[in-house]
Design a protein around this motif. Structure first.
Motif, PDB file in Angstrom:
ATOM      1  N   MET A   1       0.879  -1.162  -0.023  1.00 24.74           N
ATOM      2  CA  MET A   1      -0.111  -0.140   0.016  1.00 24.74           C
ATOM      3  C   MET A   1       0.861   1.377   0.113  1.00 24.74           C
ATOM      4  N   ARG A   2       0.406   2.293  -0.936  1.00 29.17           N
ATOM      5  CA  ARG A   2       1.164   3.560  -0.611  1.00 29.17           C
ATOM      6  C   ARG A   2       0.416   4.499   0.051  1.00 29.17           C
ATOM      7  N   ILE A   3       1.035   5.056   1.129  1.00 29.81           N
ATOM      8  CA  ILE A   3       0.385   5.845   2.084  1.00 29.81           C
ATOM      9  C   ILE A   3       1.008   7.407   2.249  1.00 29.81           C
ATOM     10  N   LEU A   4      -0.009   8.211   1.987  1.00 30.60           N
ATOM     11  CA  LEU A   4       0.101   9.706   2.227  1.00 30.60           C
ATOM     12  C   LEU A   4      -0.157   9.964   3.539  1.00 30.60           C
ATOM     13  N   VAL A   5       1.129  10.754   4.327  1.00 32.81           N
ATOM     14  CA  VAL A   5       0.901  11.171   5.704  1.00 32.81           C
ATOM     15  C   VAL A   5       1.063  12.414   5.605  1.00 32.81           C
ATOM     16  N   THR A   6       0.033  13.187   5.971  1.00 32.61           N
ATOM     17  CA  THR A   6       0.227  14.655   6.265  1.00 32.61           C
ATOM     18  C   THR A   6       0.626  15.135   7.457  1.00 32.61           C
ATOM     19  N   GLY A   7       1.628  16.126   7.824  1.00 35.45           N
ATOM     20  CA  GLY A   7       2.089  16.336   8.850  1.00 35.45           C
ATOM     21  C   GLY A   7       3.110  15.463   9.561  1.00 35.45           C
ATOM     22  N   GLY A   8       3.718  14.813   8.660  1.00 26.95           N
ATOM     23  CA  GLY A   8       4.443  13.532   8.884  1.00 26.95           C
ATOM     24  C   GLY A   8       5.829  13.934   9.640  1.00 26.95           C
ATOM     25  N   ALA A   9       6.257  15.278   9.573  1.00 25.64           N
ATOM     26  CA  ALA A   9       7.414  15.687  10.186  1.00 25.64           C
ATOM     27  C   ALA A   9       7.217  16.190  11.626  1.00 25.64           C
ATOM     28  N   GLY A  10       6.032  16.205  12.127  1.00 25.87           N
ATOM     29  CA  GLY A  10       5.641  16.731  13.258  1.00 25.87           C
ATOM     30  C   GLY A  10       5.759  15.678  14.292  1.00 25.87           C
ATOM     31  N   PHE A  11       5.383  15.823  15.489  1.00 32.62           N
ATOM     32  CA  PHE A  11       5.637  14.894  16.881  1.00 32.62           C
ATOM     33  C   PHE A  11       4.853  13.612  16.574  1.00 32.62           C
ATOM     34  N   ILE A  12       3.691  13.714  16.299  1.00 30.83           N
ATOM     35  CA  ILE A  12       2.833  12.360  16.237  1.00 30.83           C
ATOM     36  C   ILE A  12       2.997  11.799  15.013  1.00 30.83           C
ATOM     37  N   GLY A  13       2.958  12.812  13.789  1.00 29.17           N
ATOM     38  CA  GLY A  13       3.243  12.069  12.635  1.00 29.17           C
ATOM     39  C   GLY A  13       4.409  11.578  12.425  1.00 29.17           C
ATOM     40  N   ARG A  23       7.940  -1.476  10.813  1.00 25.13           N
ATOM     41  CA  ARG A  23       7.138  -2.573  10.860  1.00 25.13           C
ATOM     42  C   ARG A  23       6.634  -3.278   9.617  1.00 25.13           C
ATOM     43  N   ARG A  24       6.514  -2.349   8.575  1.00 24.27           N
ATOM     44  CA  ARG A  24       5.745  -2.817   7.403  1.00 24.27           C
ATOM     45  C   ARG A  24       6.358  -2.696   6.122  1.00 24.27           C
ATOM     46  N   THR A  25       5.685  -2.841   5.191  1.00 24.74           N
ATOM     47  CA  THR A  25       6.380  -2.782   3.607  1.00 24.74           C
ATOM     48  C   THR A  25       5.736  -1.778   2.856  1.00 24.74           C
ATOM     49  N   ASP A  26       4.830  -0.980   3.431  1.00 23.12           N
ATOM     50  CA  ASP A  26       4.247   0.371   3.009  1.00 23.12           C
ATOM     51  C   ASP A  26       5.153   1.141   2.339  1.00 23.12           C
ATOM     52  N   ARG A  27       4.872   1.905   1.160  1.00 21.27           N
ATOM     53  CA  ARG A  27       5.506   2.869   0.842  1.00 21.27           C
ATOM     54  C   ARG A  27       5.019   4.140   1.337  1.00 21.27           C
TER      55      ARG A  27
END
Length: 327
Positions: A1-13, A23-27
């Motif tokens: 699966m290809r996942i877009l994570v917004t705010g991924g440079a913040g604390f929770i993201g 843990r996973r093989t996702d992109r």
């Protein structure tokens, strides 16, 4: 699966992204505007992963979002302005980022056929509760411009599920803590000031009650919602530990080798909610979630992380009195 994570440079993201890539093989693609609380250093442990991509962009930029979203199977939407005190000082960034930015993402998700949209929200949308705990069908009653903007974005996301058939799942969490948290929130601000030998500001009597959730438990809950949540549903992610702010500060003082002489009382925050509490029965029964990190152990590890990584927090932010925190 290809996942877009917004705010991924913040604390929770960034915790979520580090966990996925470990843990996973996702992109995973991170979309982040790198405002004051976002930092690429938070992603350094996974930056060299061949499954990781980073795009510097703002979720309010519709053209950029339209270019980035195609090809992704899921969006996990962490990006938000999140500090109550800043929203009291100026609500505009909260409305434009949390509401308009979410709308831009939802439009792109519909246009490009994204399979799942996980919208990460907060317990603060409910206002305050004196006793008991909220279930997911509680009426929204936000108190601050921040929580009002998150409530609006929640309703907007649900409307895209009902109107456009977008597979939306919403999570609402209690107060997070853990490594890499930006200094303006209660635990990192107090820990870093106490370690510096400075005083810390405590709102009012310190009797406001919050439920605390380790960031790794929160991200496990979001991952469960991504993988197994039912479309159109809301899931609470809680940590199960309730403390008054004064009780929390007492633990922080002990952990940092300080006493109550280090605490300075400041006038209470405008519209300060008395207590938050989430029922997690639904996510437990449907998705198998339960918090794993005991609060005392998690807090000790968090304090140790800030003590062992002064280079991280000494080079970010300041201890300015312009923004003080409750919780």
């Amino acid at each position: 699966m290809r996942i877009l994570v917004t705010g991924g440079a913040g604390f929770i993201g960034s915790e979520f992204v580090r966990g996925l890539l470990t843990r996973r093989t996702d992109r995973v693609t991170v979309l982040d505007a790198l405002t004051y609380s976002g930092d690429l250093a938070n992603l350094a442990p996974v930056a060299q992963s061949p499954a990781f991509d980073f795009v510097h962009a703002d979720i309010r930029d519709a053209d950029a979002v339209r270019r980035i979203v195609p090809g992704h199977d899921a969006v996990v939407h962490f990006a938000a302005e999140s500090h109550v005190d800043r929203s009291i000082a100026s609500a505009t960034p909260f409305v434009t980022t949390n509401v308009h930015g979410t709308q831009v993402l939802l439009d792109a998700a519909v246009e490009h056929g994204v399979g799942r949209f996980v919208h990460v929200s907060t317990d603060e949308v409910y206002g305050s509760i004196d006793t008991g705990a909220w279930s997911e069908d509680q009426v929204l009653d936000p108190s601050s411009p921040y929580s009002a903007s998150k409530a609006a974005s929640d309703l907007l996301a649900l409307s895209y599920h009902r109107t456009h058939g977008l597979d939306v799942v919403i999570t609402r969490c209690s107060n997070n803590y853990g490594p890499y948290q930006y200094w303006e929130k209660l635990i990192p601000l107090f820990v870093t000031r106490l370690l510096r030998g400075e005083q810390v500001p405590l709102y009012g009597k310190g009797d406001n009650v919050r439920e605390w959730l380790h960031v790794t438990d929160h991200c496990r809950g979001v991952e469960l919602a991504l993988d197994k949540g039912r479309p159109g549903e809301i899931y609470h992610i809680g940590g199960g530990t309730e403390l008054t702010n004064a009780e929390l500060v007492d633990r922080l003082l002990d952990a940092c080798g300080r006493d109550w002489n280090a605490v300075r009382r400041v006038p209470d925050r405008k519209g300060h909610d008395r207590r938050y509490a989430l029922s997690t029965d639904k996510i437990r029964d449907e998705l198998g979630y339960a918090p794993r990190v005991a609060f005392d152990a998690g807090l000790a590890d968090t304090v140790a992380w800030y003590r062992d990584n002064p280079h991280w927090w000494q080079s970010r932010g300041s201890t300015s009195e312009k923004v003080v925190v409750g919780a």
